[in-house]
Design an enzyme around this catalytic site. Structure first.
Site: not given
Lengths: 165, 165
Positions: B57, B68, B70, B95, B97, B100, B160
């Protein structure tokens, strides 16, 4: 309309005329992207009548896997408070892919105005199921931009949507 | 494990040990992000045993609304053929969002290994409904990274995930 960046809409437009006005900013970005050798998809983020940013797909221009029209636009708008996204409208020349739809869901953007969804459509059911208001303008210029893209640059287009070339 | 970038896994690891090995690369990214003043979430993209990229991130570091863990990782992997994504595994400390998750769906990444989903969970039902295999490792270090984040930098964390501070 001048070519100045982030123009304000003229007064006294109807709601549909306003949508067409902001979509035109996204189309201008898409055209610029085409001229740069890229994917002709553009976007604009508008908060209560103020254009926060415009953006365009920059896969080719930046060698990017995540700069679609919508994500590039949101990136260019910078870090914003949640309340701004939640009162903004995202304009895009083409129906959003899952990445861009997911970005709108992350930030709870309540409304997306879509230039056209004939050339591509993946996320509209998801977006509607989460309460996002979608307006599809079925714009002839957006359709023509994508027709030319798919005819003349099919490899880049397939890459852009994660399809085999 | 050396600090060299994009290391290969040692031979003879079990499937779970392999997942823990690649997750450790993501955790290392998350720690670096924390030390930079950012959001401690990291990721790694692995194609048939080869680490294509790691990412973290970079909201704070790059003033980014779309980087982010990912998406930064996928951006750093560069433009890839569809077939590569479709045979890759995405490792992430938290996990995903919706943004992503949508990026994984766009590129049809078939499997995501998640460090933990206690601190945040939004997209797992969507991902599973689209056929993505999810493995949640419930990793104590990932949980601790987020516990500290939420306690010490709540404003950035809320920003975020598109929440009011």
């Amino acid at each position: 309309m001048t070519a100045a960046p982030l123009p304000a809409a003229p007064p006294d437009l109807s709601p549909e005329e306003l949508d067409r006005f902001y979509l035109a900013l996204a189309i201008e970005q898409a055209r610029t992207g085409w001229d740069e050798g890229g994917v002709p998809i553009g976007a604009a983020l508008v908060h209560q009548g103020q254009v926060l940013a415009v953006g365009r797909n920059r896969r080719v221009q930046m060698g990017s896997a995540i700069r679609h029209g919508e994500t590039d636009c949101i990136e260019r708008a910078g870090r914003l408070p949640a309340s701004v996204y939640r009162n903004s409208v995202l304009y895009t020349t083409l129906s959003p892919c899952y990445m861009c739809a997911g970005t709108a869901l992350l930030y709870e953007i309540p409304r997306i105005v879509i230039g056209e969804n004939r050339s591509f459509q993946a996320s509209e059911e998801l977006l509607r199921s989460k309460g996002v208001e979608l307006t599809v303008l079925d714009d002839a210029e957006c359709i023509e931009l994508m027709r030319r893209m798919i005819a003349e640059r099919p490899e880049i287009w397939n890459e852009d949507i994660g399809e085999e070339g």
